[in-house]
Design a protein around this motif. Sequence first.
Motif, PDB file in Angstrom:
ATOM      1  N   MET A   1      -5.914  -8.567  -9.535  1.00 54.72           N
ATOM      2  CA  MET A   1      -5.757  -7.418  -8.633  1.00 54.72           C
ATOM      3  C   MET A   1      -6.537  -6.218  -9.159  1.00 54.72           C
TER       4      MET A   1
ATOM      5  N   ILE B   1       0.834  -0.884  -9.335  1.00 56.77           N
ATOM      6  CA  ILE B   1       1.426  -2.210  -9.536  1.00 56.77           C
ATOM      7  C   ILE B   1       2.773  -1.968 -10.219  1.00 56.77           C
TER       8      ILE B   1
ATOM      9  N   LEU C   1       6.022  -0.295  -0.846  1.00 56.47           N
ATOM     10  CA  LEU C   1       5.068  -1.338  -1.235  1.00 56.47           C
ATOM     11  C   LEU C   1       4.319  -1.837  -0.002  1.00 56.47           C
TER      12      LEU C   1
ATOM     13  N   ALA D   1      -2.360  -7.768   2.164  1.00 60.47           N
ATOM     14  CA  ALA D   1      -1.992  -6.351   2.338  1.00 60.47           C
ATOM     15  C   ALA D   1      -3.085  -5.591   3.070  1.00 60.47           C
TER      16      ALA D   1
ATOM     17  N   VAL E   1       2.861  -5.042  -0.363  1.00 65.15           N
ATOM     18  CA  VAL E   1       2.978  -6.495  -0.542  1.00 65.15           C
ATOM     19  C   VAL E   1       3.811  -6.718  -1.805  1.00 65.15           C
TER      20      VAL E   1
ATOM     21  N   VAL F   1       1.497  -2.658  -4.914  1.00 65.23           N
ATOM     22  CA  VAL F   1       1.953  -4.048  -5.038  1.00 65.23           C
ATOM     23  C   VAL F   1       3.182  -4.104  -5.946  1.00 65.23           C
TER      24      VAL F   1
ATOM     25  N   ALA G   1      -2.379 -11.522  -2.478  1.00 68.89           N
ATOM     26  CA  ALA G   1      -1.633 -10.281  -2.233  1.00 68.89           C
ATOM     27  C   ALA G   1      -2.559  -9.190  -1.700  1.00 68.89           C
TER      28      ALA G   1
ATOM     29  N   VAL H   1      -7.144  -2.646  -7.365  1.00 65.11           N
ATOM     30  CA  VAL H   1      -5.759  -2.141  -7.339  1.00 65.11           C
ATOM     31  C   VAL H   1      -5.527  -1.313  -8.614  1.00 65.11           C
TER      32      VAL H   1
END
Length: 166
Positions: A43, A53, A82, A161, A84, A20, A157, A48
Amino acid sequence: MAVKGLGKPDQVYDGSKIRVGIIHARWNRVIIDALVKGAIERMASLGVEEKNIIIETVPGSYELPWGTKRFVDRQAKLGKPLDVVIPIGVLIKGSTMHFEYISDSTTHALMSLQEKVDMPVIFGLLTCMTEEQALARAGIDEAHSMHNHGEDWGAAAVEMAVKFGK
Ligand SMILES: O=c1[nH]c(NC[C@H](O)[C@H](O)[C@H](O)CO)c([N+](=O)[O-])c(=O)[nH]1
């Protein structure tokens, strides 16, 4: 019964395999930092990884569309594309029409950017009439009257994704 706001997701999405990008403006920085923090925390709660990130900044919200395009292209060139991207900006109405012009043009540019970059571009632009409105939407007003909208953007996000990824 609360009607407004993001409804519950239809399922919990696993963000452990996505990358992301967060690109944020530096105007109204205290509010920006709270929104970014909210997005990252949400996230992370969806799996994530911190290393996935990637954060970039631009001077103001008007620079978000071009900065986002370059940011996405550069990550792809580095071989770390990436899945998103979340552009984040805070526009607060002043005494001129500056606010209206930036809000409208930046919103349209971010919407159409999705076709160009072929990935979800989450709408993280707060367009507020007052500082109080912006503080509330970042969850940092005295009364804590609203939740941090950055959390919604982080959740959106991950969902976009995972659900619609290439
Ligand atoms: O991100 C913002 N940029 C703002 N202006 C700067 C603009 O985004 C550009 O950075 C600048 O015009 C240079 O292109 C704002 N105001 O003017 O009020 C604002 O509230 N928020």
